[in-house]
Design a protein around this motif. Sequence first.
Motif, PDB file in Angstrom:
ATOM      1  N   ILE A 599       0.858  -1.184   0.000  1.00  0.00           N
ATOM      2  CA  ILE A 599       0.000   0.000   0.000  1.00  0.00           C
ATOM      3  C   ILE A 599       0.891   1.230   0.000  1.00  0.00           C
ATOM      4  N   GLU A 600       0.784   2.032  -1.053  1.00  0.00           N
ATOM      5  CA  GLU A 600       1.524   3.295  -1.126  1.00  0.00           C
ATOM      6  C   GLU A 600       0.586   4.475  -1.366  1.00  0.00           C
ATOM      7  N   SER A 601      -0.676   4.293  -1.031  1.00  0.00           N
ATOM      8  CA  SER A 601      -1.657   5.365  -1.184  1.00  0.00           C
ATOM      9  C   SER A 601      -1.295   6.542  -0.300  1.00  0.00           C
ATOM     10  N   SER A 613      -1.346 -12.637   4.589  1.00  0.00           N
ATOM     11  CA  SER A 613      -0.451 -12.582   3.445  1.00  0.00           C
ATOM     12  C   SER A 613       0.720 -13.506   3.753  1.00  0.00           C
ATOM     13  N   GLU A 614       0.947 -14.500   2.881  1.00  0.00           N
ATOM     14  CA  GLU A 614       1.905 -15.541   3.231  1.00  0.00           C
ATOM     15  C   GLU A 614       2.804 -15.938   2.067  1.00  0.00           C
ATOM     16  N   HIS A 615       4.085 -16.187   2.439  1.00  0.00           N
ATOM     17  CA  HIS A 615       5.069 -16.884   1.598  1.00  0.00           C
ATOM     18  C   HIS A 615       5.546 -16.075   0.404  1.00  0.00           C
ATOM     19  N   HIS A 616       5.553 -14.764   0.510  1.00  0.00           N
ATOM     20  CA  HIS A 616       6.117 -13.911  -0.528  1.00  0.00           C
ATOM     21  C   HIS A 616       7.580 -13.610  -0.190  1.00  0.00           C
ATOM     22  N   VAL A 617       8.409 -13.410  -1.182  1.00  0.00           N
ATOM     23  CA  VAL A 617       9.855 -13.396  -1.009  1.00  0.00           C
ATOM     24  C   VAL A 617      10.356 -12.204  -0.197  1.00  0.00           C
ATOM     25  N   LEU A 618       9.913 -10.993  -0.521  1.00  0.00           N
ATOM     26  CA  LEU A 618      10.472  -9.785   0.087  1.00  0.00           C
ATOM     27  C   LEU A 618       9.720  -9.327   1.331  1.00  0.00           C
ATOM     28  N   TYR A 619       8.416  -9.392   1.309  1.00  0.00           N
ATOM     29  CA  TYR A 619       7.610  -8.996   2.457  1.00  0.00           C
ATOM     30  C   TYR A 619       6.193  -9.524   2.275  1.00  0.00           C
ATOM     31  N   GLN A 620       5.462  -9.543   3.414  1.00  0.00           N
ATOM     32  CA  GLN A 620       4.047  -9.940   3.368  1.00  0.00           C
ATOM     33  C   GLN A 620       3.146  -8.696   3.346  1.00  0.00           C
ATOM     34  N   TYR A 621       3.422  -7.717   4.202  1.00  0.00           N
ATOM     35  CA  TYR A 621       2.726  -6.420   4.188  1.00  0.00           C
ATOM     36  C   TYR A 621       3.786  -5.327   4.140  1.00  0.00           C
ATOM     37  N   GLN A 622       3.620  -4.385   3.228  1.00  0.00           N
ATOM     38  CA  GLN A 622       4.475  -3.204   3.219  1.00  0.00           C
ATOM     39  C   GLN A 622       3.615  -1.967   2.997  1.00  0.00           C
ATOM     40  N   LEU A 623       3.780  -0.992   3.892  1.00  0.00           N
ATOM     41  CA  LEU A 623       3.054   0.277   3.835  1.00  0.00           C
ATOM     42  C   LEU A 623       4.094   1.376   3.700  1.00  0.00           C
TER      43      LEU A 623
END
Length: 770
Positions: A599-601, A613-623
């Motif tokens: 989310i970059e709103s 949010s699961e099993h993504h390489v760089l991050y699961q949640y990024q604000l």
Amino acid sequence: MRFDSIWRVAVVATSLVSSVNAYWLGDIAHRGNAPFTPAGYPVFRNVRDYGARGDGVTDDTAAINAAINAGNPCNQGCTSTTMTPALVYFPAGTYLISKSIFPAYFTQLVGDASSPPTLKATANFAGFGLIDGNPYYTQNLNWKAVNVFFRQVRNFVIDTTNIPPGTAATGMHWPTSQATSLQNIVFNMPTASNVVHVGLFIEEGSGGFMTDLTFNGGATGASIGNQQYTMRNLKFNNCKTAIIQLWDWGWTYAGLSINNCGVGIDITAGGNGKVETGSVTVFDSSFTNVPVGIKTAWTTSSTPATAGSLVLENIALNNVPVAVQGPSGTLLSGSGGAVTITAWGNGHSYTPTGPREFSGAVSPNARPGVLLGADGRYYTRSKPQYENLPASSFVSVRAAGARGDGATDDTAALQSAIDSAVGQGKVVFIDYGLYRVTRTIRIPPGAKVVGESYPVILSSGGFFNDINNPQPVVQVGAASGQQGYVELSDFVVSTQNAQAGATLIQWNLATGGTPSGMWDVHVRIGGFTGTQQQVAQCPKTPSNSAVNPNCIVAFMAMHVTRGASGLYMENVWLWTADHDIDDAANTQITLYSGRGLYIESTQGTFWLWGTGSEHHVLYQYQLAGTQNIFMGQIQTETPYYQPSPTALVPFPPVASLNDPDFSASCAGVAGNCAAAWGLRVINSKNILVYGAGLYSFFSNYSTTCSTFDAGQTCQARITSIEGPGSSNVNIYNLNTIGARSMLNRDGAQIAWYNDNVNVFPSCVAVYKSG
């Protein structure tokens, strides 16, 4: 029988069906296509078509279970599957049952939303729940509870009042996990003094979301234990105990209304010497005529040290003499009249440093007005079910020419159906199927889209396979900041074969006033038939850090762009598969998906109720550079293969996306540092998290790293708050597993795992960034 007699019977039957199918779901034509089943497999089943009468007199048990089991779905002895979806529909009526109903895996039970049907037990009912969502055919549950995904039950009255009050009875047994939901269910039980009935029972799993449940009578409204859950808008009337918390790691309750019950919430399981409840967060709730609001086993000397962590915020009490009762007496007094608990808790706090053991009042979160409803509570809205619309208000994508067979290119047909429906002011109905698309599907302002039993939009081809030129699979709003409103519910977005440039959902829409919404919309990347990202193509390779380029399957799960705003998300799971759901052994697989939810709103204004949010390489949640975000019980898992390879591959950091640069940030950090962040917040304000479970269970597919005895060595860090623009970033009941450092601020460690030992995770009850 003569032909004219047959005809008269048919006319009468048709008249009966049309009279009971007042809800559009029972009236529309059903064209769902389950492409990996024999021809004629019924995705949609109306229980009346299988002999159920719904007259309150006939025993409908066999007919209902026949409807569920039509086509031989995944039931007794089956591990899991996505190949046999089912939506079992109950028209209005009273269905008398003498034994349990057993919904199969990947099955939804849906009642008429305009007139919810009643499931009423006979006096001699036999079974563990009128609805038994995970039966004990042996000494073990039929399905491993942590792997039970993608199922729903909604719009029912569950009635045990025919069963003698002193006879054990359970309304519903529901040990399940992510992407499951209960909605709009009433549990009616006897109110006699000797009653032992339980409305809802859960003993295992990794949930999950529930909303709009009412419990009347009984010994216990809900007796529940699970890793984590978000439960919203639950009412308890005249129960002996409203909620018994059997165990948990983290649980979030919002909108509780507990009335005329002896005890509100009991979290004493295990007792002072071995507290079983990890943490509980309760807010925006009320207790009326309840002698003891909450019973806890927590004391300053209870073990584990932070077990029983409790945070209360905005709790209205009316005639509740004891708000919180501990083993030795009152921890927080209530009142014989009306009083509001602004904020109170017990456990460990970091405000912003710590740990400090506390039991008492805390400063409530400063809530931005844009996140609140008219009642001053956080805004909520249940999934729309369109009960006031006729069947003619829905446009079927299959009727518009889409095939849904997982092989045909359905891009044009799907887009045409969406555009046509929006132009007519109608709702898009995605009949069940796997809709392969080779270009972006664009959802314009004004769209309302609902799926049948989780249909899949499946990206495929070279358009989505350029890691340097990512493309959205589903794009909501043509350009970032486009004004408008949409509603999306009950479908899945996924990828097929290598899709290194696929962003599964791109949200551009800016919505003012009533927020746009996503309910039960999931990203499911790989691990099921039709994706060609299964055991055969992408087996796990422990200790082998080489990346198979055919298993780079997504660039990003969901991207909320800078101009977007006003989005309400409820029960949304952004999952890259760790195992093959359609493999009989649930064998683990290795897939590479770059990023989870980003989310970059700049304006913000988002509500995330029960998301994962699961099993993504760089991050699961990024604000990043955003604001005004509510998050209720977020849940993450780090990829099981890391650090073999680490998060340095295969996705190079993209500066314009604020990607973490582990090669730089890991300098001087001991342990497994280049591993996916669970939650990363960059120069953002008013980020309010009401429960978080950030988990790292594996290192190179081994779980030996994720215990306190092992030193929680799966990864070095898991939560990061960065930048001078980050303020009012507050987290209640942060639970981490497998991470040495629970939380970092601008690279510096704030909370250490061994300072905050809980039942299995480490827990910080209150963190406030300042």
